[in-house]
Design a protein around this motif. Structure first.
Motif, PDB file in Angstrom:
ATOM      1  N   GLU A   1     -21.930  57.634  20.842  1.00 32.47           N
ATOM      2  CA  GLU A   1     -21.945  58.870  20.662  1.00 32.47           C
ATOM      3  C   GLU A   1     -23.597  58.908  19.989  1.00 32.47           C
TER       4      GLU A   1
ATOM      5  N   MET B   1     -19.968  67.234  19.280  1.00 32.20           N
ATOM      6  CA  MET B   1     -19.105  66.455  18.288  1.00 32.20           C
ATOM      7  C   MET B   1     -19.930  66.520  16.521  1.00 32.20           C
ATOM      8  N   SER B   2     -19.042  66.585  15.987  1.00 33.94           N
ATOM      9  CA  SER B   2     -19.197  66.581  14.601  1.00 33.94           C
ATOM     10  C   SER B   2     -20.406  65.846  13.408  1.00 33.94           C
ATOM     11  N   ALA B   3     -20.849  66.614  12.731  1.00 41.09           N
ATOM     12  CA  ALA B   3     -21.648  66.407  11.487  1.00 41.09           C
ATOM     13  C   ALA B   3     -21.218  64.891  10.812  1.00 41.09           C
ATOM     14  N   GLN B   4     -19.574  64.646  10.639  1.00 44.42           N
ATOM     15  CA  GLN B   4     -19.580  63.627   9.669  1.00 44.42           C
ATOM     16  C   GLN B   4     -17.850  63.142  10.612  1.00 44.42           C
ATOM     17  N   ILE B   5     -17.787  62.166   9.596  1.00 46.39           N
ATOM     18  CA  ILE B   5     -16.090  61.964  10.025  1.00 46.39           C
ATOM     19  C   ILE B   5     -15.456  62.052   8.628  1.00 46.39           C
ATOM     20  N   ASP B   6     -14.309  62.609   8.913  1.00 41.73           N
ATOM     21  CA  ASP B   6     -13.325  63.273   7.524  1.00 41.73           C
ATOM     22  C   ASP B   6     -12.348  62.184   7.297  1.00 41.73           C
TER      23      ASP B   6
END
Length: 104
Positions: free
Chosen positions: A56, A1-6
């Motif tokens: 999430e 799980m990424s810390a940001q959504i690009d």
């Protein structure tokens, strides 16, 4: 799980539910898919779903009971749970819960 959504567009108007107990913003990805990024303040709520969702958990802890289930499950940061479309789930939080809702 990424810390940001690009590489997203953000809908500026917030989504406010349950008298401000849940606040989110919709983000639209380059492929047209949508997610919401938000918080649920300490409360006990019941959400109804249209499309299937993956919730999430980014921060905090919650207890969740899916429609038709008798047992509660606990989820914390780094975990997720699935909710079928056209159903509901109960959620209880005792601290602010940060989440991303992935639709479809």
């Amino acid at each position: 799980m990424s810390a940001q959504i690009d590489q997203v567009s953000v809908v500026k108007k917030s989504n406010i539910y349950f008298d401000g107990k849940c606040v989110s913003h919709t983000v639209i990805l380059a492929d047209g898919s949508k997610k919401t990024v938000g918080v649920i303040f300490p409360s006990s709520l019941t959400f109804n779903t249209g499309a299937p969702e993956i919730m999430e958990i980014v921060g905090g802890v919650c207890k969740v009971r899916l429609a038709g289930a008798s047992d509660w499950n606990t989820y914390g940061a780094g975990q997720e749970f699935n909710v079928a479309g056209n159903t509901s789930f109960d959620i209880e939080t005792v601290e602010t819960l940060d989440y991303v809702c992935h639709f479809g």
